[in-house]
Structure formats: structure tokens, C-alpha cells
Design a protein around this motif. Sequence first.
Motif, short mmCIF file in Angstrom:
data_model
loop_
_atom_site.label_atom_id
_atom_site.label_comp_id
_atom_site.label_asym_id
_atom_site.label_seq_id
_atom_site.Cartn_x
_atom_site.Cartn_y
_atom_site.Cartn_z
N ASN A 92 0.82 -1.21 0.00
CA ASN A 92 0.00 0.00 0.00
C ASN A 92 0.86 1.26 0.00
N SER A 93 2.01 1.20 0.64
CA SER A 93 2.88 2.39 0.68
C SER A 93 3.45 2.70 -0.70
N ILE A 94 3.77 1.67 -1.50
CA ILE A 94 4.27 1.95 -2.85
C ILE A 94 3.12 2.41 -3.75
N LEU A 95 1.92 1.91 -3.51
CA LEU A 95 0.78 2.39 -4.28
C LEU A 95 0.52 3.88 -4.00
N LYS A 96 0.72 4.30 -2.77
CA LYS A 96 0.56 5.72 -2.44
C LYS A 96 1.60 6.56 -3.17
N VAL A 97 2.82 6.04 -3.29
CA VAL A 97 3.86 6.75 -4.05
C VAL A 97 3.44 6.86 -5.51
N LEU A 98 3.03 5.76 -6.09
CA LEU A 98 2.65 5.76 -7.51
C LEU A 98 1.46 6.69 -7.75
N ASN A 99 0.51 6.72 -6.82
CA ASN A 99 -0.62 7.63 -6.97
C ASN A 99 -0.22 9.08 -6.77
N ALA A 100 0.75 9.34 -5.91
CA ALA A 100 1.27 10.71 -5.76
C ALA A 100 1.95 11.15 -7.06
N TYR A 101 2.71 10.24 -7.66
CA TYR A 101 3.33 10.54 -8.97
C TYR A 101 2.25 10.86 -10.00
N LYS A 102 1.23 10.02 -10.03
CA LYS A 102 0.15 10.20 -11.01
C LYS A 102 -0.54 11.55 -10.82
N ASN A 103 -0.87 11.87 -9.57
CA ASN A 103 -1.52 13.16 -9.30
C ASN A 103 -0.61 14.33 -9.70
#
Length: 174
Positions: A92-103
Motif C-alpha cells: 500500500n505504501s508503494i501504491l501511495k507513491v505511484l498515486n502521488a506521482y500520477k496526481n
Amino acid sequence: MKKLLFFITASIMMSCTVIEQNKAIDYNNALVEEQEKVADKINEFIDLITLEDTLDYTSVHEKRKEVLETINLSISKVNEIGGFGESEEFKNSILKVLNAYKNGVENEYTTMANFLLLPLEEQTDERNNETEEIAYVADSLIGLAEENFMDAQQVFANSYNLQLEFAPEPLEEY
């Protein structure tokens, strides 16, 4: 006889621990690999919009699309990989990073690109400052997500008795 049984059990337990550690290392590396792929693409996008002398809408649009596709593929891959052991926190922590990149790419970095696509007479100092502040927001949110990921990675490593090391920088070609 009892002593021999203990030794075999201990040996089997140590063998399972090594196997589990190796699986944990592979899991960690798979997540980091996805993060690195996306980070490289984002850096290409930022380089395009900040270093390119002749910036045009088409190149920005195509690179943005490429970055977002890479992010979406990485998110899918991480979800496919799933969690490890009894915890989903590291994933979940890497998904948050990827979503921050996306945003960041969808919003702040695109705003920065759009500013740089304006005719020079419209690129005022005031608008430039606003754009830099907007990009700073994305950088900050991404930085926080990355810090949380590194914290989760350390917890993960500790739980499997792993030693984390920084990945070596790639050698420059001459």
C-alpha cells in the motif's frame, strides 16, 4: 535421538527462514523496480518541460500520456503482485507513491508544462512564481509518500531480518 530431531527441526526451520528471506528480497526488489521505472519516466517528463528549448504541445502531450500509461501499468503490476506475508502495508505504501506521482503528472507538472507552453510575453514573473509554488506542492506530496514508503520498507526489512542497501547508480556511458 531427541537431540537429533531438534537439530533436523532447527535445520529445516533455518532453511525455511532463508527461503522466506529470499522471497522477501525478491518482493522488495519487484516493488522498487516498479517505482524506479515510473520515477525515470517522470524525470524524462520534467526534463522535457524544463530543459527543452523548443517545447510544443504535441511533445508534452505525448510524454505526459506515456508517463501516465507507465504509472497505470505499475499500479496494476503492484496490485497483481499483492501483499507479502500477513501485511499489505508495504504494498500500500508503494501504491501511495505511484498515486502521488500520477496526481503530480496529471495536475501540478502539467500546469507547469502549460505555463511553459505560453508565449513568452505571457510568462510573467508572477505566473512563474505561482507555477513554481504549484510544482513545489507536488514535489512535497511525492516526497512525503516516498518517505512513508521508505519507512514501510524498513519495517518490512526488519520483520524478515533483511539489510537494506541503496541501489547502485547506473554507470554513465562515455
